[in-house]
Motif scaffolding. Structure first.
Motif, PDB file in Angstrom:
ATOM      1  N   GLY A 129       0.803  -1.213   0.000  1.00 14.70           N
ATOM      2  CA  GLY A 129       0.000   0.000   0.000  1.00 14.70           C
ATOM      3  C   GLY A 129       0.837   1.264   0.000  1.00 14.70           C
ATOM      4  N   LYS A 131       1.509   3.363   2.214  1.00 12.32           N
ATOM      5  CA  LYS A 131       2.302   3.632   3.422  1.00 12.32           C
ATOM      6  C   LYS A 131       3.359   2.557   3.662  1.00 12.32           C
ATOM      7  N   ASP A 201       5.722   6.601   2.102  1.00 11.15           N
ATOM      8  CA  ASP A 201       4.376   7.138   2.336  1.00 11.15           C
ATOM      9  C   ASP A 201       4.018   8.064   1.174  1.00 11.15           C
ATOM     10  N   THR A 203       0.779   8.441   0.297  1.00  8.17           N
ATOM     11  CA  THR A 203      -0.675   8.608   0.444  1.00  8.17           C
ATOM     12  C   THR A 203      -1.144   9.928  -0.137  1.00  8.17           C
ATOM     13  N   LEU A 224      -0.032  -9.654   2.777  1.00  5.47           N
ATOM     14  CA  LEU A 224      -0.521  -8.282   2.865  1.00  5.47           C
ATOM     15  C   LEU A 224      -2.035  -8.294   3.069  1.00  5.47           C
ATOM     16  N   GLU A 227      -7.111  -4.848   3.529  1.00  8.77           N
ATOM     17  CA  GLU A 227      -7.386  -3.443   3.860  1.00  8.77           C
ATOM     18  C   GLU A 227      -6.491  -2.479   3.080  1.00  8.77           C
ATOM     19  N   GLY A 228      -5.271  -2.902   2.783  1.00 12.45           N
ATOM     20  CA  GLY A 228      -4.374  -2.034   2.022  1.00 12.45           C
ATOM     21  C   GLY A 228      -4.873  -1.792   0.619  1.00 12.45           C
ATOM     22  N   SER A 229      -5.398  -2.828  -0.016  1.00  9.64           N
ATOM     23  CA  SER A 229      -5.938  -2.659  -1.369  1.00  9.64           C
ATOM     24  C   SER A 229      -7.236  -1.868  -1.349  1.00  9.64           C
ATOM     25  N   GLU A 231      -7.851   0.533   0.736  1.00 14.08           N
ATOM     26  CA  GLU A 231      -7.414   1.927   0.883  1.00 14.08           C
ATOM     27  C   GLU A 231      -6.945   2.491  -0.458  1.00 14.08           C
TER      28      GLU A 231
END
Length: 272
Positions: A129, A131, A201, A203, A224, A227-229, A231
């Protein structure tokens, strides 16, 4: 074997003609290399449909046949992204679909943020992700685990197997994957996760990536979290998220036919 020398470093790459509709660049994940894409290439070859695009795999620095890292300080994802752009320029690729698996997804996004001009679309396969690594495990414990992998080939092999849902570890192909992993340059083992923990990071820049984007994530991914995907899907303005219920972290190895079908469906949508 083909290499591009970038600022004195030899970056290995492979080119396959006639397999894809558009120029496509595949970027592998951490502790991996181009052979992780070979099952996909085999599926495309079996289709026997000459197409106009070029399919390119590359080994990023320290992995596969792009050997030569000697210090952890040389591990900079910005540099790896510059290598991507240098290879695209050298091969004169146009309207590129860039595909990044795991850490390769971050490298792909950084390349786009540096210069989006040569790119037409983005595919993120179980990607890191924006971050980097966000883990409940203390960093010193995480890094100690990666160091342990570098010292124990059996542990390394077991860990690689855990990233591939349903893998048969007795096959020559898996043995080749495992061998390639254990052969990465020494700084990669701890240097890559350390960099992912401390110096990533993007983001605040994700909205700048306006390319049509397909995000694929295996529901059984043990590396992984989904939730990262999710986001990334929320942050990328032209993205589609597909959750793969029967797959883990490595769709291109686990089910290359499904991977090819998903990519071809995505590209068909782009044409209409």
């Amino acid at each position: 074997m083909a290499y591009l020398v970038v600022n004195g470093f030899k970056v290995y790459y492979e080119v396959y003609d006639g397999l894809v509709d558009k120029d496509t660049l595949l970027i592998h994940g951490n502790l991996a290399c181009s052979i992780w894409w070979h099952p996909v290439i085999d599926v495309l070859k079996a289709q026997a449909l000459p197409k106009k695009g070029r399919l390119v795999c590359m080994d990023w620095r320290g992995c596969g046949q792009s050997k030569g890292l000697t210090q952890k300080s040389e591990i900079k994802f910005e540099t790896f992204a510059e290598d991507v752009l240098s290879l695209i320029k050298y091969l004169e690729l146009k309207d590129v679909q860039v595909v990044g698996h795991s850490t390769g997804g971050l490298i792909a996004m950084l390349a786009i943020l540096k210069d989006a001009t040569p790119f037409a679309s983005l595919v993120l396969l179980d990607s890191i992700g924006p971050k980097g690594i966000v883990s409940p495990v203390p960093q010193d414990v995480l890094l100690a685990h990666f160091h342990a992998l570098s010292q124990d080939e059996n542990l390394s092999n077991t860990t690689i197997a855990a990233t591939i849902e349903g893998v048969d570890t007795s096959t020559d192909y898996f043995k080749a994957l495992a061998k390639a992993t254990f052969n990465v340059d020494e700084p990669v083992w701890v240097g890559v996760p350390e960099e992912l923990c401390n110096n990533v990071d993007i983001t605040h820049r994700m909205s700048e990536i306006t390319l049509p984007t397909l995000i694929l994530h295996g529901e059984k991914d043990m590396v992984l979290p989904l939730e990262g995907s999710i986001e990334m899907h929320e942050l990328l303005p032209q993205s589609e998220l597909v959750v793969l219920k029967d797959n883990g972290h490595s769709l291109s190895v686990e089910d290359p036919k499904k991977y090819v079908e998903l990519l071809q469906d995505f590209n068909s949508k782009l044409e209409h």
